[in-house]
Design an enzyme around this catalytic site. Structure first.
Site, PDB file in Angstrom:
ATOM      1  N   LYS A  51      -6.454   1.155   5.946  1.00 34.96           N
ATOM      2  CA  LYS A  51      -5.008   1.381   6.054  1.00 34.96           C
ATOM      3  C   LYS A  51      -4.712   2.675   6.803  1.00 34.96           C
ATOM      4  CE  LYS A  51      -4.382  -1.477   2.049  1.00 34.96           C
ATOM      5  NZ  LYS A  51      -4.564  -1.606   0.614  1.00 34.96           N
ATOM      6  N   GLN A  95      -3.109   1.337  -4.597  1.00 34.45           N
ATOM      7  CA  GLN A  95      -4.301   0.518  -4.345  1.00 34.45           C
ATOM      8  C   GLN A  95      -4.793  -0.110  -5.643  1.00 34.45           C
ATOM      9  OE1 GLN A  95      -5.739  -0.160  -1.210  1.00 34.45           O
ATOM     10  NE2 GLN A  95      -6.767  -1.683  -2.479  1.00 34.45           N
ATOM     11  N   ASP A 118       4.149  -3.658  -0.183  1.00 31.26           N
ATOM     12  CA  ASP A 118       3.213  -4.703  -0.605  1.00 31.26           C
ATOM     13  C   ASP A 118       3.958  -5.931  -1.119  1.00 31.26           C
ATOM     14  OD1 ASP A 118       0.530  -4.546  -0.114  1.00 31.26           O
ATOM     15  OD2 ASP A 118       0.019  -3.462  -1.941  1.00 31.26           O
TER      16      ASP A 118
END
Length: 278
Positions: A51, A95, A118
């Site tokens: 990322k 995460q 997300d």
């Protein structure tokens, strides 16, 4: 035809970089992604590196907050709240997975839905369910981008999604419905899976079982999207037995270099969307 998501992702990231550079030339601040990493899980560390690199590739800013795996749920939520109030951060990503004892859903719910790149908060899940604009999970977005690249007219097509996770299966099925496909969602308790899958014009597989889907599950001329990532004998492979079905399908995504790179590209796309909307 083999559709390489890795090549498509490069095009998406080049377009994003062009837009970011334009904002920079105009004297505006650049979009910024903030990632919270709890603990030192090797897979999570690797994903975070990917990322960071994607942000570098697209000209975006990146900030990493590393917390010990002994952090409490309340302490983690407090860090999220700080970034919710930070006007320089456009996207917040925690995460996953998180250490035992931390309720992932409770943590995710504290992310400002305007920064939920997300697409995991119940707010954005509700937007997707209602067919309204919001943030969609990155892998399903990548699947839809690949189908667009395949020039598949989804209207009226028989689409089968194998897997019903909230991260992939369910969002993909809703996105396919939004495109007027006739969608069947299969899972571990589905009866006659082979029969159902073999009637699919479009087959999306996300079950986490290496090479589970062979030619018997695939219709002649089908479009196959393999979302699975498995490691067998040190090598990556998908949920579809690629070599066994390749002569039967019209188009297929490989593993690796298929859906995975598009997931990262769609994350960058979501960060840019959050920046522009804010």
């Amino acid at each position: 035809m083999i559709i390489y998501g890795s090549e498509l992702a490069l095009r998406y990231k080049a377009d994003i970089r062009e837009k970011v550079n334009k904002y920079k030339e105009e004297g505006k601040r650049i979009p910024k992604l903030g990632v919270i990493l709890v603990g030192d899980n090797p897979a999570s560390v690797s994903y975070v590196k990917g990322k960071r690199k994607a942000c570098e590739d697209t000209g975006m800013a990146f900030e990493l907050k590393e917390l010990k795996d002994t952090v409490s749920q309340d302490e983690l939520i407090a860090e999220i709240e700080k970034w919710n109030d930070d006007e320089t951060i456009d996207g917040i990503l925690v995460q996953l997975p998180l250490p035992e004892g931390i309720d992932e859903n409770a943590v995710i719910e504290h992310i400002d839905h305007k920064k939920d790149v997300d697409g995991l908060t119940s707010y954005n899940a509700g937007k997707l369910f209602l067919g309204e604009d919001g943030f969609v999970p990155c892998t399903p977005l990548g699947v839809m981008a690949i189908l667009k690249e395949m020039n598949v007219d989804l209207e009226g097509k028989n689409a089968v999604v194998i897997g019903r996770s909230s991260l992939v299966g369910l969002p993909v099925s809703k996105l396919l419905l939004n495109k007027h496909a006739t969608v069947t969602v299969c899972h571990s308790r589905t009866k006659n899976l082979k029969e159902i899958a073999s009637r699919a014009d479009v087959l999306v597989v996300a079950i986490g079982k290496a090479r589970f889907i062979n030619h018997e599950y695939v219709k002649e001329g089908a479009f196959v999207i393999d979302v699975g990532v498995n490691r067998v004998d040190g090598k990556l492979c998908g949920d579809v037995d690629f070599d066994d079905v390749i002569d039967k399908v019209s188009m297929i995504t490989p593993v690796p270099k298929g859906v995975g790179p598009m997931t990262i590209a769609m994350l960058m796309n979501n960060v840019l969307k959050a920046y522009e909307e804010r």
